[in-house]
Design an enzyme around this catalytic site. Sequence first.
Site, PDB file in Angstrom:
ATOM      1  N   ASN A 245       0.861  -1.186   0.000  1.00 38.58           N
ATOM      2  CA  ASN A 245       0.000   0.000   0.000  1.00 38.58           C
ATOM      3  C   ASN A 245       0.895   1.234   0.000  1.00 38.58           C
ATOM      4  OD1 ASN A 245      -1.909   1.980   0.396  1.00 38.58           O
ATOM      5  ND2 ASN A 245      -2.334   1.428   2.518  1.00 38.58           N
ATOM      6  N   TRP A 246       0.955   1.929  -1.130  1.00 39.58           N
ATOM      7  CA  TRP A 246       1.878   3.056  -1.270  1.00 39.58           C
ATOM      8  C   TRP A 246       1.343   4.335  -0.621  1.00 39.58           C
ATOM      9  CZ3 TRP A 246       4.258   2.923  -6.895  1.00 39.58           C
ATOM     10  CH2 TRP A 246       4.886   1.683  -7.090  1.00 39.58           C
ATOM     11  N   LYS A 247       0.071   4.317  -0.226  1.00 34.17           N
ATOM     12  CA  LYS A 247      -0.541   5.477   0.429  1.00 34.17           C
ATOM     13  C   LYS A 247      -0.322   6.731  -0.434  1.00 34.17           C
ATOM     14  CE  LYS A 247      -0.068   3.155   4.847  1.00 34.17           C
ATOM     15  NZ  LYS A 247       0.155   3.263   6.296  1.00 34.17           N
TER      16      LYS A 247
ATOM     17  N   HIS B  70      -9.261   0.392   5.387  1.00 38.58           N
ATOM     18  CA  HIS B  70      -7.959   0.657   6.003  1.00 38.58           C
ATOM     19  C   HIS B  70      -8.126   1.554   7.224  1.00 38.58           C
ATOM     20  CE1 HIS B  70      -3.838   2.103   6.527  1.00 38.58           C
ATOM     21  NE2 HIS B  70      -3.464   1.019   5.870  1.00 38.58           N
TER      22      HIS B  70
ATOM     23  N   GLU C 123      -6.578   4.048   8.273  1.00 42.61           N
ATOM     24  CA  GLU C 123      -6.501   5.489   8.009  1.00 42.61           C
ATOM     25  C   GLU C 123      -7.804   6.010   7.423  1.00 42.61           C
ATOM     26  OE1 GLU C 123      -1.723   5.099   7.305  1.00 42.61           O
ATOM     27  OE2 GLU C 123      -3.031   5.402   5.583  1.00 42.61           O
TER      28      GLU C 123
ATOM     29  N   GLU D 290      -4.895  -5.622  10.657  1.00 41.52           N
ATOM     30  CA  GLU D 290      -3.882  -4.608  10.936  1.00 41.52           C
ATOM     31  C   GLU D 290      -4.134  -3.989  12.311  1.00 41.52           C
ATOM     32  OE1 GLU D 290      -4.172  -1.639   7.825  1.00 41.52           O
ATOM     33  OE2 GLU D 290      -6.171  -1.083   8.482  1.00 41.52           O
TER      34      GLU D 290
ATOM     35  N   GLY E  68       2.893   2.017  11.215  1.00 43.40           N
ATOM     36  CA  GLY E  68       3.725   3.206  11.121  1.00 43.40           C
ATOM     37  C   GLY E  68       4.335   3.635  12.433  1.00 43.40           C
TER      38      GLY E  68
ATOM     39  N   SER F 162       3.813  -2.685  10.369  1.00 45.86           N
ATOM     40  CA  SER F 162       5.274  -2.570  10.513  1.00 45.86           C
ATOM     41  C   SER F 162       6.002  -3.874  10.173  1.00 45.86           C
ATOM     42  CB  SER F 162       5.649  -2.085  11.919  1.00 45.86           C
ATOM     43  OG  SER F 162       5.117  -0.796  12.171  1.00 45.86           O
TER      44      SER F 162
ATOM     45  N   GLY G 279       3.195  -1.356   4.300  1.00 44.47           N
ATOM     46  CA  GLY G 279       3.159   0.088   4.120  1.00 44.47           C
ATOM     47  C   GLY G 279       4.523   0.635   3.745  1.00 44.47           C
ATOM     48  N   GLY G 280       5.240   1.183   4.720  1.00 45.79           N
ATOM     49  CA  GLY G 280       6.503   1.861   4.447  1.00 45.79           C
ATOM     50  C   GLY G 280       7.518   1.035   3.695  1.00 45.79           C
TER      51      GLY G 280
END
Length: 251
Positions: free
Chosen positions: A9-11, A95, A97, A167, A173, A213, A234-235
């Site tokens: 997920n590149w957000k 998600h 967010e 999640e 994050g 993470s 994610g990151g």
Amino acid sequence: MRKKIVAGNWKMHKNAAQTAELLNELVAKLPADTTAQVIVAPTFVNLAAAVSQLEGKAITVAAQNVHQAEGGAFTGEITADMLTSVGVNTVILGHSERRAIFHESDALIAEKVNTALKHDMTVIFCFGEELKDRQDKQHFNIVENQLRDGLFQIEKGSWSKVVLAYEPVWAIGTGETASPEQAQEMHEFIRETVRKVFGAEVADEVSILYGGSVKPENAVEIFSKPDVDGGLIGGAALKADDFLAIVKAAV
């Protein structure tokens, strides 16, 4: 046999040139013998180009969101038909967010799920508890409620188009990660919750991803658990070498 899946997920990262560069690197470095399904979710404006760039490659493109309506006066939103018309047939919904920042309720997410499935899209359905829920020992109840209210309205036959992504919000994050044992405990509970409502065949076949993470350093241990079928990343998905190391762990 359940599919192993690693989704990135590149957000809200990567412009057009950066998207093309990262995709080129992923394609060049993805081992030919990769058995896991690999998914990337760039931003809306780069989806069509990503689909074109990855045509014939072993990487699937997903959207990060979709609107529940078929069209109308919803400035800034995107319909399922718009996504499928450019070759995007997978979407991330629910998600944390979207739930926290954009105040998406379980009822709204359920509408989005219904719309996506109506358009024959695959849904990566996200859910998970916050830190306070776990501290209060309510994490199982929260997860069960999110599944029931956001997803369990679908028909049994639609489960072939659903991927679950657990999640824990406290591990997204933050650098914190649920221990492999915590991840397995929850994934086993999720599978049993699905089994109670939809039966053993559905529960045994649905892939349940862990998101929170995940890094190259911990992916092998987390993915080795029997009910963890890969990850929603994610990151680490923004760096080709890190993402591909995680893909390699999903065997």
